[in-house]
Design a protein around this motif. Structure first.
Motif, PDB file in Angstrom:
ATOM      1  N   GLY A 118       0.815  -1.202   0.000  1.00 51.48           N
ATOM      2  CA  GLY A 118       0.000   0.000   0.000  1.00 51.48           C
ATOM      3  C   GLY A 118       0.850   1.254   0.000  1.00 51.48           C
ATOM      4  N   LEU A 119       1.960   1.245   0.772  1.00 47.94           N
ATOM      5  CA  LEU A 119       2.866   2.392   0.779  1.00 47.94           C
ATOM      6  C   LEU A 119       3.475   2.597  -0.596  1.00 47.94           C
ATOM      7  CD1 LEU A 119       5.036   2.421   4.034  1.00 47.94           C
ATOM      8  CD2 LEU A 119       3.559   4.208   3.138  1.00 47.94           C
ATOM      9  N   ALA A 120       3.856   1.476  -1.244  1.00 53.45           N
ATOM     10  CA  ALA A 120       4.521   1.581  -2.541  1.00 53.45           C
ATOM     11  C   ALA A 120       3.550   2.065  -3.615  1.00 53.45           C
ATOM     12  CB  ALA A 120       5.119   0.233  -2.927  1.00 53.45           C
ATOM     13  N   THR A 121       2.274   1.655  -3.521  1.00 49.38           N
ATOM     14  CA  THR A 121       1.319   2.023  -4.564  1.00 49.38           C
ATOM     15  C   THR A 121       0.406   3.170  -4.140  1.00 49.38           C
ATOM     16  OG1 THR A 121      -0.201   0.351  -3.746  1.00 49.38           O
ATOM     17  CG2 THR A 121       1.258  -0.323  -5.538  1.00 49.38           C
ATOM     18  N   HIS A 122       0.707   3.799  -2.995  1.00 47.56           N
ATOM     19  CA  HIS A 122      -0.075   4.928  -2.484  1.00 47.56           C
ATOM     20  C   HIS A 122      -1.550   4.565  -2.316  1.00 47.56           C
ATOM     21  CE1 HIS A 122       3.361   7.526  -2.779  1.00 47.56           C
ATOM     22  NE2 HIS A 122       3.555   7.075  -4.001  1.00 47.56           N
ATOM     23  N   ASN A 123      -1.786   3.405  -1.730  1.00 46.85           N
ATOM     24  CA  ASN A 123      -3.151   2.969  -1.419  1.00 46.85           C
ATOM     25  C   ASN A 123      -3.253   2.742   0.077  1.00 46.85           C
ATOM     26  OD1 ASN A 123      -4.937   2.759  -3.604  1.00 46.85           O
ATOM     27  ND2 ASN A 123      -3.790   1.020  -4.417  1.00 46.85           N
ATOM     28  N   PRO A 124      -4.400   3.042   0.678  1.00 43.73           N
ATOM     29  CA  PRO A 124      -4.570   2.619   2.074  1.00 43.73           C
ATOM     30  C   PRO A 124      -4.724   1.105   2.138  1.00 43.73           C
ATOM     31  CG  PRO A 124      -6.575   3.627   1.267  1.00 43.73           C
ATOM     32  CD  PRO A 124      -5.564   3.776   0.175  1.00 43.73           C
ATOM     33  N   ALA A 125      -4.268   0.489   3.224  1.00 42.59           N
ATOM     34  CA  ALA A 125      -4.369  -0.966   3.359  1.00 42.59           C
ATOM     35  C   ALA A 125      -4.538  -1.319   4.821  1.00 42.59           C
ATOM     36  CB  ALA A 125      -3.116  -1.635   2.807  1.00 42.59           C
ATOM     37  N   TYR A 126      -5.103  -2.508   5.074  1.00 41.72           N
ATOM     38  CA  TYR A 126      -5.279  -3.000   6.434  1.00 41.72           C
ATOM     39  C   TYR A 126      -4.175  -3.987   6.770  1.00 41.72           C
ATOM     40  CZ  TYR A 126     -10.041  -1.225   6.011  1.00 41.72           C
ATOM     41  OH  TYR A 126     -11.123  -0.439   5.825  1.00 41.72           O
ATOM     42  N   ILE A 127      -3.918  -4.134   8.075  1.00 36.77           N
ATOM     43  CA  ILE A 127      -3.004  -5.192   8.519  1.00 36.77           C
ATOM     44  C   ILE A 127      -3.658  -6.536   8.244  1.00 36.77           C
ATOM     45  CG2 ILE A 127      -2.412  -6.316  10.702  1.00 36.77           C
ATOM     46  CD1 ILE A 127      -1.028  -3.956  11.594  1.00 36.77           C
ATOM     47  N   MET A 128      -2.883  -7.513   7.775  1.00 38.53           N
ATOM     48  CA  MET A 128      -3.320  -8.883   7.529  1.00 38.53           C
ATOM     49  C   MET A 128      -4.395  -8.939   6.447  1.00 38.53           C
ATOM     50  SD  MET A 128      -3.758 -11.738  10.430  1.00 38.53           S
ATOM     51  CE  MET A 128      -3.378 -13.420   9.982  1.00 38.53           C
ATOM     52  N   GLN A 129      -4.395  -7.953   5.549  1.00 35.32           N
ATOM     53  CA  GLN A 129      -5.376  -7.962   4.462  1.00 35.32           C
ATOM     54  C   GLN A 129      -4.955  -8.992   3.431  1.00 35.32           C
ATOM     55  OE1 GLN A 129      -5.905  -4.133   2.765  1.00 35.32           O
ATOM     56  NE2 GLN A 129      -7.283  -4.838   1.167  1.00 35.32           N
ATOM     57  N   ASN A 130      -5.938  -9.720   2.895  1.00 31.38           N
ATOM     58  CA  ASN A 130      -5.625 -10.719   1.872  1.00 31.38           C
ATOM     59  C   ASN A 130      -6.049 -10.207   0.504  1.00 31.38           C
ATOM     60  OD1 ASN A 130      -5.232 -12.976   0.365  1.00 31.38           O
ATOM     61  ND2 ASN A 130      -6.784 -14.214   1.364  1.00 31.38           N
ATOM     62  N   GLN A 131      -7.363 -10.074   0.295  1.00 35.34           N
ATOM     63  CA  GLN A 131      -7.880  -9.572  -0.981  1.00 35.34           C
ATOM     64  C   GLN A 131      -8.424  -8.153  -0.783  1.00 35.34           C
ATOM     65  OE1 GLN A 131      -7.472 -11.358  -3.822  1.00 35.34           O
ATOM     66  NE2 GLN A 131      -6.354 -12.769  -2.517  1.00 35.34           N
ATOM     67  N   ILE A 132      -8.837  -7.515  -1.894  1.00 32.68           N
ATOM     68  CA  ILE A 132      -9.258  -6.123  -1.804  1.00 32.68           C
ATOM     69  C   ILE A 132     -10.465  -5.976  -0.877  1.00 32.68           C
ATOM     70  CG2 ILE A 132      -8.339  -5.347  -4.007  1.00 32.68           C
ATOM     71  CD1 ILE A 132     -11.122  -5.797  -5.195  1.00 32.68           C
ATOM     72  N   LYS A 133     -10.486  -4.862  -0.171  1.00 32.57           N
ATOM     73  CA  LYS A 133     -11.612  -4.510   0.708  1.00 32.57           C
ATOM     74  C   LYS A 133     -12.068  -3.101   0.329  1.00 32.57           C
ATOM     75  CE  LYS A 133     -11.628  -8.157   3.354  1.00 32.57           C
ATOM     76  NZ  LYS A 133     -11.271  -8.936   2.153  1.00 32.57           N
ATOM     77  N   PRO A 134     -13.309  -2.742   0.678  1.00 33.60           N
ATOM     78  CA  PRO A 134     -13.770  -1.391   0.333  1.00 33.60           C
ATOM     79  C   PRO A 134     -12.849  -0.336   0.921  1.00 33.60           C
ATOM     80  CG  PRO A 134     -15.584  -2.729   1.140  1.00 33.60           C
ATOM     81  CD  PRO A 134     -14.352  -3.540   1.332  1.00 33.60           C
ATOM     82  N   GLY A 135     -12.346   0.552   0.095  1.00 39.34           N
ATOM     83  CA  GLY A 135     -11.472   1.614   0.563  1.00 39.34           C
ATOM     84  C   GLY A 135     -10.027   1.223   0.700  1.00 39.34           C
ATOM     85  N   ALA A 136      -9.699  -0.061   0.448  1.00 39.16           N
ATOM     86  CA  ALA A 136      -8.306  -0.503   0.528  1.00 39.16           C
ATOM     87  C   ALA A 136      -8.061  -1.480  -0.613  1.00 39.16           C
ATOM     88  CB  ALA A 136      -8.033  -1.172   1.876  1.00 39.16           C
ATOM     89  N   LEU A 137      -7.682  -0.931  -1.751  1.00 43.89           N
ATOM     90  CA  LEU A 137      -7.618  -1.759  -2.963  1.00 43.89           C
ATOM     91  C   LEU A 137      -6.253  -2.428  -3.115  1.00 43.89           C
ATOM     92  CD1 LEU A 137      -9.499   0.648  -5.367  1.00 43.89           C
ATOM     93  CD2 LEU A 137     -10.415  -1.304  -4.132  1.00 43.89           C
ATOM     94  N   VAL A 138      -5.792  -3.063  -2.024  1.00 41.32           N
ATOM     95  CA  VAL A 138      -4.532  -3.801  -2.081  1.00 41.32           C
ATOM     96  C   VAL A 138      -4.857  -5.278  -1.952  1.00 41.32           C
ATOM     97  CG1 VAL A 138      -2.395  -4.276  -0.864  1.00 41.32           C
ATOM     98  CG2 VAL A 138      -3.186  -1.946  -1.115  1.00 41.32           C
TER      99      VAL A 138
END
Lengths: 277, 138
Positions: free
Chosen positions: A201-221
């Motif tokens: 997420g930092l590299a692609t400038h996206n918000p992300a959650y800890i332990m995220q697997n697939q995309i979630k609303p608002g966190a497209l990582v």
């Protein structure tokens, strides 16, 4: 003494009544049920439902999806309990490992059971490694995963210690230090996979959650759901691999420590007794 | 699909009653046995009975019953519908599979503690250990 017996009796009868009442009042639903419960229905419906990519876990195995994705934090803390239990075992047996004397080195062949058992153990050992790796690394596709694979792998050191000796493991570089390193690598792998979405997420400038697997609303990582047409289940494969290393090496470590001879510890205890007086 | 109550099926009742009985007997072992290894064995039986009970809760009493694993690579809505009609509950299985391995690690820790107690006191009988401790304090 009598009070203690009475308390024990009350505990036993109380728990018997409590469990019976819970089942009779259908606290867990009818047993055996005929329909899926709502929670199970949600997990089973969404685990490989590619129509709703905000909810899917990219794994056809609902159990692994629950263990590492839907209820991943449960498993993360269970892993920390495992970590603490193993590290406590190592702390109790904090001794310098005994070295082999020269006579024992010469009499290498005389250790353990007969040659037939030794050869069969080696063949079975190879099969155990293959099967346990298959259980662990196909965890996102078939029943299995890091916990089961690691527990299956832990049978191998017991067999080797029984058929040959601890030295047979040490000749193959399976000793306390190498197993501590392996276990730490496994735990480090879990930790890295947990924060991997944040790094992406930092590299692609996206918000992300800890332990995220697939995309979630608002966190497209999302971690890759397939690799060369093989379903990988995103973080599930990485977490299973790390857990396999951590569980297998952790149990091997404790079995090596349990195989230390009793006379060795007697010597240490006696030397401590004399040093305090 | 028939809805089957608890008492309608002999086998289900039998399994549930026997798992409750195992739980209670293992509790007796934990509380009343004086030898530490026997206590640990009773504790493993307690854990296993609990795990079996959790798995029974997740079981479905229908005829074509399948593990909660999809067998098609890109399932359509119809595939998922079929899967939902036969699959068992995956949640208790997920809880049990971690509980077994963590339980084993905790039991190993207890075995290590018992071994250390044996090395220091020369016995694993809790009563004798208490006497020995009193004797050593004096």
């Amino acid at each position: 003494m009598r009070a203690k017996t009475a308390v024990s009796l009350i505990v036993i009868i109380g728990s018997l009544l409590a469990i019976s009442y819970a089942i009779a009042a259908q606290a867990t639903g009818t047993i055996p049920q005929t329909d899926l419960r709502k929670l199970a229905d949600f997990y089973a419906q969404n685990t490989l439902n590619s129509n709703d990519k905000f909810l899917w876990s990219a794994s056809p195995e609902a159990v692994t999806a629950i263990v590492w994705d839907y209820r991943g934090f449960d498993t993360l803390f269970e892993t920390s309990v495992f970590f603490l239990a193993i590290i406590a075992c190592v702390a109790i047996f904090e001794v310098e490992m005994p070295r082999r004397s020269k006579n024992e080195k010469l009499a290498k062949q005389s250790h353990g059971l007969s040659i037939i058992v030794k050869v069969v153990t080696k063949i079975v050992g190879l099969i155990i490694i293959c099967v346990s790796a298959s259980i662990a690394l196909h965890g996102q596709l078939t029943p299995g995963g890091g916990f089961q694979g690691g527990a299956a792998l832990a049978v191998l050191p017991i067999l080797f210690i029984m058929a040959m000796s601890r030295f047979a493991l040490e000749d193959r570089r399976v000793n306390r230090n190498s197993m501590l390193i392996m276990r730490s690598l496994g735990l480090l792998g879990i930790g890295t996979t947990v924060i991997l979405p944040l790094i992406i997420g930092l590299a692609t400038h996206n918000p992300a959650y800890i332990m995220q697997n697939q995309i979630k609303p608002g966190a497209l990582v999302s971690l890759p759901s397939s690799l060369a047409d093989r379903m990988m289940g995103g973080s599930l494969w990485l977490l299973n691999l790390s857990e396999y290393l951590a569980v297998g090496a952790g149990f091997t470590l404790t079995f090596i420590l349990l195989s230390l001879p009793e006379s060795f510890f007697k010597k240490i205890l006696e030397s401590e007794k004399y040093s305090t007086h | 699909m028939r809805n089957i109550a608890l008492t309608d099926t002999f086998l289900a009742t039998y399994i549930i009653l026997s798992s409750i009985a195992t739980l209670v007997i293992s509790l007796y072992g934990i509380l009343y046995k004086r030898h530490m290894i026997k206590k640990i064995i009773a504790l493993t039986i307690f854990g296993d009975a609990g795990n079996i009970f959790a798995t029974i809760i997740g079981f479905r009493y229908i005829f074509p019953v399948a593990p909660p694993v999809l067998t098609t690579e890109a399932p359509t809505q119809a595939d998922i519908g079929n899967f939902l009609s036969v699959a068992v509950d995956p949640v208790p299985q997920a809880l049990v599979l971690t509980a077994i391995v963590i339980g084993m690690a905790v039991i190993l820790f207890m075995v290590f503690l018992a071994l250390q107690v044996y090395r220091i006191y020369g016995t694993l009988d809790t009563k004798k250990i208490a006497e020995e401790r009193k004797r050593r304090e004096e």
